[in-house]
Design a protein around this motif. Structure first.
Motif, PDB file in Angstrom:
ATOM      1  N   ILE A  48       0.856  -1.201   0.000  1.00 43.02           N
ATOM      2  CA  ILE A  48       0.000   0.000   0.000  1.00 43.02           C
ATOM      3  C   ILE A  48       0.890   1.250   0.000  1.00 43.02           C
ATOM      4  O   ILE A  48       2.064   1.190   0.399  1.00 43.02           O
ATOM      5  CB  ILE A  48      -0.960  -0.006   1.228  1.00 43.02           C
ATOM      6  CG1 ILE A  48      -2.112   1.001   1.053  1.00 43.02           C
ATOM      7  CG2 ILE A  48      -0.220   0.257   2.542  1.00 43.02           C
ATOM      8  CD1 ILE A  48      -3.256   0.826   2.048  1.00 43.02           C
ATOM      9  N   GLY A  49       0.320   2.364  -0.438  1.00 44.79           N
ATOM     10  CA  GLY A  49       1.044   3.646  -0.435  1.00 44.79           C
ATOM     11  C   GLY A  49       2.301   3.550  -1.279  1.00 44.79           C
ATOM     12  O   GLY A  49       2.282   3.074  -2.417  1.00 44.79           O
ATOM     13  N   GLY A  50       3.420   3.930  -0.694  1.00 47.61           N
ATOM     14  CA  GLY A  50       4.684   3.884  -1.414  1.00 47.61           C
ATOM     15  C   GLY A  50       5.118   2.474  -1.769  1.00 47.61           C
ATOM     16  O   GLY A  50       5.976   2.278  -2.626  1.00 47.61           O
ATOM     17  N   GLY A  86       8.832   5.406   1.929  1.00 47.61           N
ATOM     18  CA  GLY A  86       7.941   4.690   1.010  1.00 47.61           C
ATOM     19  C   GLY A  86       7.721   5.397  -0.317  1.00 47.61           C
ATOM     20  O   GLY A  86       7.917   4.813  -1.385  1.00 47.61           O
ATOM     21  N   ARG A  87       7.332   6.672  -0.264  1.00 47.63           N
ATOM     22  CA  ARG A  87       6.969   7.353  -1.513  1.00 47.63           C
ATOM     23  C   ARG A  87       8.171   7.705  -2.382  1.00 47.63           C
ATOM     24  O   ARG A  87       7.998   8.168  -3.503  1.00 47.63           O
ATOM     25  CB  ARG A  87       6.119   8.587  -1.209  1.00 47.63           C
ATOM     26  CG  ARG A  87       6.773   9.620  -0.325  1.00 47.63           C
ATOM     27  CD  ARG A  87       5.780  10.673   0.138  1.00 47.63           C
ATOM     28  NE  ARG A  87       6.358  11.588   1.088  1.00 47.63           N
ATOM     29  CZ  ARG A  87       6.445  11.359   2.403  1.00 47.63           C
ATOM     30  NH1 ARG A  87       5.985  10.219   2.906  1.00 47.63           N
ATOM     31  NH2 ARG A  87       6.972  12.252   3.200  1.00 47.63           N
ATOM     32  N   THR A  94       2.253  -2.903   8.401  1.00 44.29           N
ATOM     33  CA  THR A  94       1.091  -2.137   7.941  1.00 44.29           C
ATOM     34  C   THR A  94      -0.132  -3.056   7.814  1.00 44.29           C
ATOM     35  O   THR A  94      -0.053  -4.134   7.208  1.00 44.29           O
ATOM     36  CB  THR A  94       1.405  -1.444   6.598  1.00 44.29           C
ATOM     37  OG1 THR A  94       2.623  -0.710   6.759  1.00 44.29           O
ATOM     38  CG2 THR A  94       0.301  -0.505   6.168  1.00 44.29           C
ATOM     39  N   SER A 107       6.493  -4.443   2.243  1.00 44.49           N
ATOM     40  CA  SER A 107       6.168  -3.554   3.351  1.00 44.49           C
ATOM     41  C   SER A 107       7.459  -3.192   4.078  1.00 44.49           C
ATOM     42  O   SER A 107       8.143  -4.080   4.588  1.00 44.49           O
ATOM     43  CB  SER A 107       5.182  -4.232   4.319  1.00 44.49           C
ATOM     44  OG  SER A 107       4.926  -3.387   5.422  1.00 44.49           O
ATOM     45  N   LYS A 108       7.775  -1.902   4.083  1.00 48.51           N
ATOM     46  CA  LYS A 108       9.020  -1.488   4.717  1.00 48.51           C
ATOM     47  C   LYS A 108       8.965  -1.769   6.217  1.00 48.51           C
ATOM     48  O   LYS A 108       9.852  -2.383   6.789  1.00 48.51           O
ATOM     49  CB  LYS A 108       9.285  -0.009   4.446  1.00 48.51           C
ATOM     50  CG  LYS A 108      10.641   0.411   4.960  1.00 48.51           C
ATOM     51  CD  LYS A 108      10.966   1.832   4.635  1.00 48.51           C
ATOM     52  CE  LYS A 108      12.354   2.119   5.207  1.00 48.51           C
ATOM     53  NZ  LYS A 108      12.673   3.515   5.270  1.00 48.51           N
ATOM     54  N   SER A 109       7.868  -1.305   6.833  1.00 49.47           N
ATOM     55  CA  SER A 109       7.734  -1.507   8.276  1.00 49.47           C
ATOM     56  C   SER A 109       7.469  -2.976   8.580  1.00 49.47           C
ATOM     57  O   SER A 109       7.826  -3.483   9.637  1.00 49.47           O
ATOM     58  CB  SER A 109       6.579  -0.665   8.809  1.00 49.47           C
ATOM     59  OG  SER A 109       5.376  -1.077   8.198  1.00 49.47           O
ATOM     60  N   GLN A 146       5.604  11.787   7.572  1.00 45.57           N
ATOM     61  CA  GLN A 146       4.156  11.731   7.324  1.00 45.57           C
ATOM     62  C   GLN A 146       3.427  11.492   8.643  1.00 45.57           C
ATOM     63  O   GLN A 146       2.720  10.493   8.787  1.00 45.57           O
ATOM     64  CB  GLN A 146       3.791  10.674   6.263  1.00 45.57           C
ATOM     65  CG  GLN A 146       4.257   9.246   6.485  1.00 45.57           C
ATOM     66  CD  GLN A 146       5.722   9.050   6.213  1.00 45.57           C
ATOM     67  OE1 GLN A 146       6.316   9.728   5.381  1.00 45.57           O
ATOM     68  NE2 GLN A 146       6.336   8.138   6.951  1.00 45.57           N
ATOM     69  N   PRO A 199      -1.696  -4.437   3.975  1.00 43.20           N
ATOM     70  CA  PRO A 199      -0.963  -5.532   3.322  1.00 43.20           C
ATOM     71  C   PRO A 199      -0.778  -6.753   4.220  1.00 43.20           C
ATOM     72  O   PRO A 199      -0.790  -7.888   3.727  1.00 43.20           O
ATOM     73  CB  PRO A 199       0.394  -4.910   2.955  1.00 43.20           C
ATOM     74  CG  PRO A 199       0.495  -3.656   3.718  1.00 43.20           C
ATOM     75  CD  PRO A 199      -0.883  -3.207   4.048  1.00 43.20           C
ATOM     76  N   GLN A 251       0.458  10.917  -4.217  1.00 44.42           N
ATOM     77  CA  GLN A 251       0.997  10.466  -2.925  1.00 44.42           C
ATOM     78  C   GLN A 251       2.308  11.176  -2.623  1.00 44.42           C
ATOM     79  O   GLN A 251       2.533  11.655  -1.519  1.00 44.42           O
ATOM     80  CB  GLN A 251       1.236   8.954  -2.911  1.00 44.42           C
ATOM     81  CG  GLN A 251       1.551   8.471  -1.504  1.00 44.42           C
ATOM     82  CD  GLN A 251       2.590   7.382  -1.421  1.00 44.42           C
ATOM     83  OE1 GLN A 251       3.163   6.960  -2.420  1.00 44.42           O
ATOM     84  NE2 GLN A 251       2.854   6.928  -0.225  1.00 44.42           N
ATOM     85  N   GLU A 266       1.677  13.579   0.516  1.00 43.87           N
ATOM     86  CA  GLU A 266       2.242  13.114   1.776  1.00 43.87           C
ATOM     87  C   GLU A 266       3.489  13.921   2.148  1.00 43.87           C
ATOM     88  O   GLU A 266       3.825  14.068   3.325  1.00 43.87           O
ATOM     89  CB  GLU A 266       2.606  11.625   1.648  1.00 43.87           C
ATOM     90  CG  GLU A 266       2.189  10.816   2.861  1.00 43.87           C
ATOM     91  CD  GLU A 266       2.313   9.311   2.652  1.00 43.87           C
ATOM     92  OE1 GLU A 266       1.297   8.628   2.850  1.00 43.87           O
ATOM     93  OE2 GLU A 266       3.389   8.817   2.291  1.00 43.87           O
TER      94      GLU A 266
HETATM   95  O1  PA5 Z   1       5.201   6.811   1.828  1.00 42.64           O
HETATM   96  C1  PA5 Z   1       5.045   6.173   2.833  1.00 42.64           C
HETATM   97  O2  PA5 Z   1       5.898   6.119   3.736  1.00 42.64           O
HETATM   98  C2  PA5 Z   1       3.785   5.360   3.059  1.00 42.64           C
HETATM   99  O3  PA5 Z   1       2.852   5.592   2.067  1.00 42.64           O
HETATM  100  C3  PA5 Z   1       4.111   3.879   3.097  1.00 42.64           C
HETATM  101  O4  PA5 Z   1       4.706   3.502   1.902  1.00 42.64           O
HETATM  102  C4  PA5 Z   1       2.856   3.043   3.327  1.00 42.64           C
HETATM  103  O5  PA5 Z   1       2.224   3.438   4.502  1.00 42.64           O
HETATM  104  C5  PA5 Z   1       3.215   1.561   3.432  1.00 42.64           C
HETATM  105  O6  PA5 Z   1       4.148   1.359   4.432  1.00 42.64           O
HETATM  106  P1  PA5 Z   1       4.940  -0.004   4.565  1.00 42.64           P
HETATM  107  O7  PA5 Z   1       5.798  -0.145   3.367  1.00 42.64           O
HETATM  108  O8  PA5 Z   1       5.741   0.153   5.824  1.00 42.64           O
HETATM  109  O9  PA5 Z   1       3.918  -1.106   4.653  1.00 42.64           O
END
Ligand code: PA5
Length: 448
Positions: free
Chosen positions: A81-83, A204-205, A146, A141-143, A417, A149, A285, A289
């Protein structure tokens, strides 16, 4: 080398004379701040030299993993999701055949996405259509924690394991996550998944040119080397050695900040090619963001023309004068179709016979720009020679760089963010997450 071109003439006319030139020194200072890594959020600048830092070994590993999975499956579900979603989706949509899902000659697996929402219907429908397919999963997923996902992956993993067995499933799952920490990293270690790392210093972005974007894109059969080459080219021409007049990222960040200060609170990214629809989602995004904080920031919006000329076009032409447009225009389409002559000419379109559809599209674009400028909407024009990997790589890095300079001009930290946490806190409290009992009671009392 086909450089993308920025034209700000039709926006400059909306500013008092000389104002743009006065901003150049300040913008240059911000660019230097960025390169010297002394500005806010300076621990998230890994993207800055990423295109020139990536080496053949790293791209080779991504391509090899993509090829291996491609040989095994017909469908890959990319979870993120997101980035961890938008960059890959943007590139795949921009560079693939418009109807690649239906293309019988498609050589690469079909890329589907999950974990970018919490819709029960979406996931149930997805599980239904992949049930009889040979599929693999790329979870990003970086973290690693989330919710969206993580939930989608839990269900997809379960489905794949019951379909082909745990051992086989493990060979068809690739995780892209932090090098050391997070639940996904732990799970990947325990299950023995192949993994790729999202560098610590890339948010992420800004991560589309890391394995986050590159792995799904390589899986889709797109050349990640050409994409990086394009980004590298843009990295070179937007560096601190380029004079501001020749630096498109500096020019763009100045003009949009000045327009903002003159009441233009909304920027609309315009395309005349629906393949760029998701590129605009990625762009929204990136800028939303990065800049929308501390009660400040341009609201990034987007339209697909000419489709939206028959809906939002009215507002843009005559609504509140708080907008400006940034048009991403593709000079050369990939394909050619001409308008045929018609004997009856009932539609009175024979005057267009023999012309290509793109000629009509280009005149719609020019006509729209003139009408909107006349109607009081400043226009920034970005021309990309064609929709290919090299040009898209340039465009990606151009916007990343411009966004960072722009955020510094606005006086915020473009790399955090903090606002994203607010909905999560409420959602977890409403779902009675252990440890949030007090918050849960408070929130329920206020609502119900
Ligand atoms: O730009 C960002 O940091 C966010 O949009 C993240 O990419 C998004 O929340 C997903 O995070 P993660 O990759 O930790 O699951």
């Amino acid at each position: 080398m086909e450089p993308i071109k920025l034209n700000i003439t039709q926006a400059l006319n909306f500013l008092p004379e000389g104002e743009f030139d006065k901003q150049r020194d300040t913008a240059l200072e911000r660019l230097i701040l960025l390169h010297e890594k002394t500005g806010p959020g300076n621990d998230y600048l890994g993207w800055l030299n990423l295109p020139s830092d990536i080496n053949d070994k790293q791209t080779g590993e991504i391509i090899a993993a993509a090829n291996e999975l491609r040989n095994e499956v017909d469908v890959v579900v990319v979870v993120g999701i997101g980035g961890s979603y938008l960059g890959a989706k943007a590139i795949i949509e921009a560079l693939n055949h418009s109807f690649y899902q239906l293309l019988t000659t498609r050589k690469a697996p079909l890329i589907m996405f999950a974990g970018q929402n919490l819709s029960q219907d979406y996931l149930a429908d997805l599980l239904e259509v992949i049930d009889d397919k040979n599929y693999g999963i790329v979870v990003i997923s970086k973290s690693g924690t989330t919710t969206e996902p993580a939930l989608a992956f839990r269900m997809l993993k379960n489905h794949l394991e019951s379909k082909i067995g745990k051992k086989q499933a493990g060979k068809r799952i690739i995780a892209v996550t932090d090098e050391k920490k997070g639940a996904l990293k732990q799970l990947a270690n325990e299950e023995g998944y192949k993994t790729f790392v999202i560098p610590d210093d890339i948010g992420g972005r800004y991560s589309v040119l890391t394995p986050v974007g590159l792995l799904p894109v390589a899986l889709a059969g797109i050349s990640i080397k050409d994409l990086i080459e394009g980004a590298r080219f843009m990295e070179k021409i937007t560096g601190q050695d380029t004079i501001p007049e020749n630096n498109p990222a500096v020019q763009y960040s100045i003009i949009r900040n000045l327009l903002y200060r003159h009441g233009r609170k909304i920027e609309i990214l315009v395309n005349f090619n629906p393949k760029l629809h998701f590129f605009a989602e990625w762009w929204k995004q990136l800028f939303g963001e990065s800049e929308g904080k501390e009660g400040k920031g341009i609201y990034p919006s987007s339209v697909d023309f000419t489709t939206d000329l028959h809906s939002l076009g009215q507002y843009i032409q005559e609504g509140e004068r708080i907008l400006f447009e940034t048009v991403v225009s593709v000079t050369q389409p990939d394909k050619q179709i001409n308008i045929p002559h018609d004997k009856t000419n009932l539609d009175k379109l024979n005057y267009l016979a023999g012309k290509s559809l793109d000629e009509v599209n280009k005149m719609a674009e020019l006509g729209t720009m003139l009408a909107h400028v006349d109607g009081g909407v400043p226009n920034i024009h970005i021309e990309i020679p064609s929709l290919n990997e090299f040009c898209l790589g340039q465009l990606i890095y151009f916007f990343e760089k411009a966004c960072a300079i722009s955020g510094y001009l606005l006086g915020i930290n473009p790399f955090n963010q903090p606002g994203v946490e607010a909905y999560k806190k409420n959602m977890f409290a409403l779902l009675s997450k252990p440890g949030l009992e007090q918050e849960s009671a408070r929130i329920r009392k206020n609502i119900f």
